[in-house]
Design an enzyme around this catalytic site. Structure first.
Site, PDB file in Angstrom:
ATOM      1  N   LYS A 159     -11.591   1.268  -2.069  1.00 32.79           N
ATOM      2  CA  LYS A 159     -10.500   1.737  -2.928  1.00 32.79           C
ATOM      3  C   LYS A 159     -10.944   1.653  -4.388  1.00 32.79           C
ATOM      4  O   LYS A 159     -11.745   2.467  -4.815  1.00 32.79           O
ATOM      5  CB  LYS A 159      -9.243   0.962  -2.587  1.00 32.79           C
ATOM      6  CG  LYS A 159      -8.761   1.474  -1.230  1.00 32.79           C
ATOM      7  CD  LYS A 159      -7.809   0.644  -0.486  1.00 32.79           C
ATOM      8  CE  LYS A 159      -7.581   1.326   0.865  1.00 32.79           C
ATOM      9  NZ  LYS A 159      -7.059   0.415   1.874  1.00 32.79           N
ATOM     10  N   SER A 209       0.795  -1.225   0.000  1.00 31.38           N
ATOM     11  CA  SER A 209       0.000   0.000   0.000  1.00 31.38           C
ATOM     12  C   SER A 209       0.833   1.283   0.000  1.00 31.38           C
ATOM     13  O   SER A 209       0.357   2.314  -0.451  1.00 31.38           O
ATOM     14  CB  SER A 209      -0.968   0.003   1.187  1.00 31.38           C
ATOM     15  OG  SER A 209      -0.270  -0.132   2.403  1.00 31.38           O
ATOM     16  N   HIS A 228      -5.392  -3.083  -3.007  1.00 34.40           N
ATOM     17  CA  HIS A 228      -5.018  -2.148  -4.072  1.00 34.40           C
ATOM     18  C   HIS A 228      -4.899  -2.801  -5.444  1.00 34.40           C
ATOM     19  O   HIS A 228      -4.514  -2.148  -6.404  1.00 34.40           O
ATOM     20  CB  HIS A 228      -3.703  -1.444  -3.712  1.00 34.40           C
ATOM     21  CG  HIS A 228      -3.799  -0.657  -2.440  1.00 34.40           C
ATOM     22  ND1 HIS A 228      -4.274   0.632  -2.390  1.00 34.40           N
ATOM     23  CD2 HIS A 228      -3.535  -1.010  -1.161  1.00 34.40           C
ATOM     24  CE1 HIS A 228      -4.277   1.055  -1.134  1.00 34.40           C
ATOM     25  NE2 HIS A 228      -3.830   0.073  -0.368  1.00 34.40           N
TER      26      HIS A 228
HETATM   27  C1  LIG Z   1      -6.936   0.314   3.222  1.00 36.96           C
HETATM   28  C2  LIG Z   1      -6.364  -1.011   3.531  1.00 36.96           C
HETATM   29  C3  LIG Z   1      -6.949  -1.832   4.493  1.00 36.96           C
HETATM   30  C4  LIG Z   1      -8.071  -1.352   5.377  1.00 36.96           C
HETATM   31  O1  LIG Z   1      -9.276  -1.314   4.685  1.00 36.96           O
HETATM   32  P1  LIG Z   1     -10.436  -0.338   5.218  1.00 36.96           P
HETATM   33  O2  LIG Z   1     -11.655  -0.837   4.545  1.00 36.96           O
HETATM   34  O3  LIG Z   1     -10.044   1.031   4.826  1.00 36.96           O
HETATM   35  O4  LIG Z   1     -10.476  -0.531   6.703  1.00 36.96           O
HETATM   36  C5  LIG Z   1      -6.437  -3.093   4.662  1.00 36.96           C
HETATM   37  N1  LIG Z   1      -5.374  -3.521   3.944  1.00 36.96           N
HETATM   38  C6  LIG Z   1      -4.762  -2.755   3.028  1.00 36.96           C
HETATM   39  C7  LIG Z   1      -3.597  -3.282   2.278  1.00 36.96           C
HETATM   40  C8  LIG Z   1      -5.238  -1.471   2.807  1.00 36.96           C
HETATM   41  O5  LIG Z   1      -4.611  -0.682   1.931  1.00 36.96           O
END
Ligand SMILES: *Cc1c(COP(=O)(O)O)cnc(C)c1O
Length: 388
Positions: A237, A177, A205
């Site tokens: 995302k 990330s 992602h």
């Molecule tokens: C954003 C993210 C999360 C958390 O997800 P949310 O729905 O925002 O709580 C978990 N793992 C990764 C790799 C992320 O980028």
């Protein structure tokens, strides 16, 4: 005075350039944002495909609210599991090529819940050093022996697995990330199978963004449910909405329904969010132009940044960090970019390792070439006056 150390702690963060504060946004998510009354071009959202404010997604959300109201009323296991949730689970299972899917209210909670449901005392959880905080917290809170392997280093993982006891769970980000690079999933799957371990991939992602139809990294590599028994994805995302899911076998999903505490003891997502996500999933699967355009913009940015001599990482993804090093300097460059009309966030420790502060540039299918060039021009100007 109790807690008097708290203000000292805050002062210390400020002097180290590590103090965090929020900006108030007064517009829908998108590439144009109103920030503190000023219009800027957004280069820090995870809405990679531009779906957070897509008319069809917004419309589905409104219709969902008309049908179900706003609140889900309770947890899934009490009376909060709506037809919209259920349909989304079935569609995501087909999309990911897994037997079943379980929705979670956030990705953070999904990761904590899954890891704790699968391993405990006497077991071993092995995680990439650069995993997302929620995966690390899941491993640490599980009670299992917690081992971190060097980033993307399957040889190191192999050594740790040889000494591991109990059930073994390997956990990795798909697309990392904060760095944007990809985990070596085929090698990780092979290593897992050699040691009788389970592999869990968090493809927050990659889903929606990678693969011909947006199936993510596992789709790209052709890794099925046997090779990767646990797939976790987020909906906030690439899908542009909110929430998360876990995909896998009937056995995995039933185990999570019975035992994952962050599933059982929390209110279900608003059903309208599930309805909106169903609309978003249809766009993800059918509109390949979004992924193609994003890929072209990534290439343009990387070539331009290379010509400027900026320090990029070897990231093929929409996450394109520009390495700065010093936290205060990263904040200063971010501020200068904002003054020039570009919103790019400075990412600092403890989110990333000491001395590796960076600007995390993220690209969206809704950007155009002129915006990429504008950002590069602004970076060139700032670099000359502020850093070099
Ligand atoms: C954003 C993210 C999360 C958390 O997800 P949310 O729905 O925002 O709580 C978990 N793992 C990764 C790799 C992320 O980028």
């Amino acid at each position: 005075m109790p807690f008097s150390h708290l203000s000292d702690n805050l002062d210390k963060l400020a002097t180290q350039g590590l103090y965090r504060s929020r900006r108030v946004i007064d517009s829908p998510q998108g590439i144009h944002l109103q920030v503190d009354g000023k219009s800027v071009i957004n280069f820090c959202s995870n809405d990679y495909l531009g779906l957070a404010n897509h008319p069809a997604v917004v419309q589905a959300f409104k219709e969902g609210a008309d049908t179900y109201g706003v609140g889900s009323g309770s947890a899934h296991l009490i009376c909060g599991h709506s037809k919209a949730h259920h349909a989304l689970e079935e569609e995501l299972a087909a999309f990911t090529g897994r037997e079943r899917v379980l929705l979670f209210s956030t990705g953070y909670m999904a990761n904590i819940g899954v890891i704790n449901a699968l391993v405990g005392r006497g077991d071993t959880v092995l995680e990439d050093r650069l995993n997302h905080a929620s995966l690390l917290d899941g491993g640490l809170s599980s009670g299992a022996k917690f081992k971190r392997y060097a980033h993307a280093d399957t040889a190191h993982l192999d050594t740790l697995l040889a000494q591991a006891t109990g059930n073994k769970l390997i956990v990795t980000d798909g697309v990392f990330s904060m760095d944007g690079d990809w985990a070596p999933l085929p090698e990780l799957a092979r290593t897992a199978s050699q040691h009788g371990a389970w592999l869990m991939v968090d493809d927050a992602h990659g889903l929606g963004v990678i693969g011909q139809h947006g199936g993510g990294l596992l789709d790209y590599y052709g890794l099925d449910q046997t090779a990767v028994p646990v797939l976790m994805g987020t909906l906030g995302k690439g899908f542009g909405t909110f929430g998360a899911f876990v995909a896998g076998s009937e056995l995995l999903i039933e185990t999570l329904i019975q035992t994952a505490r962050t599933y059982i003891y929390t209110t279900a997502l608003p059903p309208a969010v599930a309805a909106a996500t169903r609309a978003s999933l249809r766009i993800v699967m059918t509109e390949t132009w979004r992924r193609e355009k994003l890929a072209a913009l990534i290439t343009r940015f990387r070539v331009g940044a290379g010509q400027l001599g900026l320090h990029l990482l070897s990231s093929p993804s929409a996450i394109q960090p520009i390495m700065i090093g010093d936290s205060q300097q990263a904040v200063d460059v971010s501020k200068a970019l904002l003054a020039a009309g570009f919103l790019v966030s400075a990412i600092r420790p403890p989110t990333v390792a000491q001395g590796t502060a960076r600007l995390r540039v993220t690209l969206s299918a809704l950007h155009d070439e002129a915006m990429i060039d504008g950002l590069l021009d602004a970076l060139a100007a700032i670099r000359l006056s502020k850093i070099a």
